[in-house]
Scaffold this motif. Structure first.
Motif, short mmCIF file in Angstrom:
data_model
loop_
_atom_site.label_atom_id
_atom_site.label_comp_id
_atom_site.label_asym_id
_atom_site.label_seq_id
_atom_site.Cartn_x
_atom_site.Cartn_y
_atom_site.Cartn_z
N LYS A 110 -9.09 19.99 -41.57
CA LYS A 110 -10.39 20.18 -42.22
C LYS A 110 -10.28 20.57 -43.69
CE LYS A 110 -13.63 21.20 -39.34
NZ LYS A 110 -14.68 21.90 -38.57
N HIS A 132 -11.24 24.31 -48.06
CA HIS A 132 -12.65 24.66 -48.23
C HIS A 132 -13.46 24.31 -46.97
CE1 HIS A 132 -12.24 25.92 -52.33
NE2 HIS A 132 -11.71 24.76 -52.70
N GLY A 133 -13.01 23.29 -46.23
CA GLY A 133 -13.74 22.85 -45.05
C GLY A 133 -13.53 23.73 -43.82
N ARG A 181 -3.33 13.70 -39.04
CA ARG A 181 -3.67 15.07 -39.45
C ARG A 181 -3.32 15.27 -40.92
NH1 ARG A 181 -0.53 18.76 -36.03
NH2 ARG A 181 -2.04 18.29 -34.42
N ILE A 223 0.18 18.45 -49.25
CA ILE A 223 -0.57 17.49 -50.06
C ILE A 223 -2.03 17.92 -50.13
CG2 ILE A 223 -1.41 15.10 -50.14
CD1 ILE A 223 1.35 14.25 -49.10
N ALA A 250 -2.30 20.52 -52.66
CA ALA A 250 -2.22 19.95 -54.01
C ALA A 250 -3.56 19.37 -54.41
CB ALA A 250 -1.14 18.88 -54.07
N VAL A 251 -4.16 18.62 -53.47
CA VAL A 251 -5.41 17.93 -53.80
C VAL A 251 -6.54 18.92 -54.00
CG1 VAL A 251 -7.18 16.39 -52.85
CG2 VAL A 251 -4.77 15.76 -52.70
N GLU A 252 -6.63 19.90 -53.11
CA GLU A 252 -7.80 20.78 -53.13
C GLU A 252 -7.67 21.96 -54.09
OE1 GLU A 252 -10.47 21.77 -49.72
OE2 GLU A 252 -8.61 21.38 -48.63
N VAL A 280 -4.81 22.89 -56.45
CA VAL A 280 -3.91 23.01 -57.60
C VAL A 280 -4.66 23.31 -58.90
CG1 VAL A 280 -2.62 21.45 -59.13
CG2 VAL A 280 -1.80 21.89 -56.82
N LYS A 284 -12.84 19.76 -57.68
CA LYS A 284 -13.04 20.82 -56.69
C LYS A 284 -13.03 20.33 -55.25
CE LYS A 284 -15.21 24.34 -58.39
NZ LYS A 284 -16.22 25.35 -58.66
N GLY A 285 -12.99 19.02 -55.06
CA GLY A 285 -13.02 18.50 -53.70
C GLY A 285 -14.43 18.43 -53.16
N HIS A 327 -15.67 19.63 -50.10
CA HIS A 327 -16.15 20.88 -49.53
C HIS A 327 -16.22 21.99 -50.57
CE1 HIS A 327 -16.26 19.38 -45.48
NE2 HIS A 327 -15.00 19.02 -45.52
N GLY A 328 -15.39 21.90 -51.61
CA GLY A 328 -15.34 22.94 -52.64
C GLY A 328 -16.46 22.83 -53.67
N GLU A 365 -9.55 14.98 -47.40
CA GLU A 365 -10.55 15.94 -46.89
C GLU A 365 -11.43 15.38 -45.78
OE1 GLU A 365 -12.72 19.01 -49.24
OE2 GLU A 365 -12.34 17.56 -50.83
N LEU A 403 -10.67 12.43 -41.37
CA LEU A 403 -10.66 12.83 -39.95
C LEU A 403 -12.05 13.16 -39.42
CD1 LEU A 403 -7.57 15.13 -39.40
CD2 LEU A 403 -7.99 12.90 -38.39
N ILE A 435 -0.63 12.04 -56.58
CA ILE A 435 -0.42 13.39 -56.05
C ILE A 435 0.56 14.14 -56.96
CG2 ILE A 435 0.46 14.76 -54.10
CD1 ILE A 435 -2.02 13.37 -53.29
N LYS A 468 -0.88 15.74 -60.06
CA LYS A 468 -1.81 16.88 -59.93
C LYS A 468 -1.28 18.16 -60.58
CE LYS A 468 -5.04 17.47 -57.55
NZ LYS A 468 -6.48 17.48 -57.94
#
Lengths: 203, 203
Positions: free
Chosen positions: A33, A36-37, A112, A117, A120-122, A124, B33-34, B36-37, B122, B125, B180, B183
């Motif tokens: 998730k 943040h999720g 999953r 990673i 890193a994505v969310e 960094v 921020k993604g 969810h962020g 994010e 899934l 990636i 980042k």
């Protein structure tokens, strides 16, 4: 687990839960998730903890995440060592790392995704400490790949005109990207062949 | 923008804001921020919209994200076409795609990261429709790379014993992974050389 992030436990107060199991559950939910999720309520439920137990061991969600991240990196590093242990030449070592990541991109683990990673994505850009952790792990893997390439050039298994530094970063990028490719569960039968294909970079 | 996600506007009601500018702002904040962020309040502020304007054009945050995602993919696709337009051989075309991604992994664009990879990490899934979108774009790029490899084998610029399908997935993984790697803003001077290195896969 890295000592700098091990949650502290008051002396003489036995912990009423298994930290390893709890962190493995945290790894699962954060991987699925995202940071943040995932809510604290979901973390409590997945980790099988009461609010009291959770806040006795961790300051907040971020603190759970950092501990889960460190455990994840340690578990993955141990599995990678197993995959590497019987490899002898530099080329074999590179091939084992590639195979390890390509295999991880398949099935449930592949869908999953990789917690590192995800971090890193969310995180960094917004969290300097986590950025430093991610950067440190990335540099370590790139440096290791570069070392194996140099080993392979010495033992004759890798061509001498391959540039170790840029090739190490190209391989590292493949390793990260194959985990992204694995998220959708498609092209799964091509993951291991793609690992074979990338090895041509050493020829 | 894909018509299936274009926000609908009541006939005869002029839109009081520039949709393109607003979506570009949404792309920036979602990338940084993604999903969810990013809060609706932040989206309103970044996009320069009132709640009324935002909810007239979009159902909810997810609807903004889908529109931003589609615009992002379109903008990137247009830039890639520019990079490709003067390439003639199959190998040149593959090299231009690699260079385009390696360059995107540098500087501010590199650190902000790729919105599509963020969506994969994010949301794949938990959101079947976004997963289908990500999967469709991934397949399209892998298929395109495979086609360029076959072109290169026909025009003599790529070796015949390179396997097109698995090599296309290896290159696709590199393209995802280099974003990636970008980042953290490290190893930046190695991004373009890593693109040169990965091209050896075609030799």
């Amino acid at each position: 687990m890295n000592s700098e992030s091990t949650p502290h436990r008051p002396v003489g107060r036995p912990r009423e839960f298994d930290m390893t199991q709890a962190l493995d559950a945290a790894i699962r939910i954060f991987s699925e998730k995202g940071y943040h999720g995932t809510s604290i309520a979901e973390l409590k439920a997945e980790m099988g903890l009461t609010a009291g137990s959770l806040y006795k061991a961790f300051q907040d969600k971020r603190d759970v995440f950092v501990a889960a991240y460190d455990r994840y990196k340690q578990v993955r590093a141990d599995l990678l060592e197993q995959a590497l242990c019987s490899a002898t030449t530099g080329r074999e070592k590179v091939a084992r790392i590639i195979g390890f990541y390509a295999m991880s991109a398949c099935g449930e683990t592949g869908r999953r995704g990789c917690l590192a990673i995800g971090a890193a994505v969310e995180l960094v850009l917004s969290d300097a400490e986590i950025a430093a952790r991610v950067g440190r792990h990335n540099r370590k893997l790139v440096t290791r790949l570069e070392g194996f390439i140099r080993d392979g050039q010495l033992d004759g298994s890798i061509r001498h005109d391959v540039d170790p530094a840029s090739t190490a970063l190209a391989l590292f990028s493949y390793l990260q990207g194959v985990r992204i490719a694995g998220k959708t569960g498609e092209l799964e039968n091509q993951m291991l062949p793609s690992g074979e294909a990338i090895l041509r970079i050493l020829d």
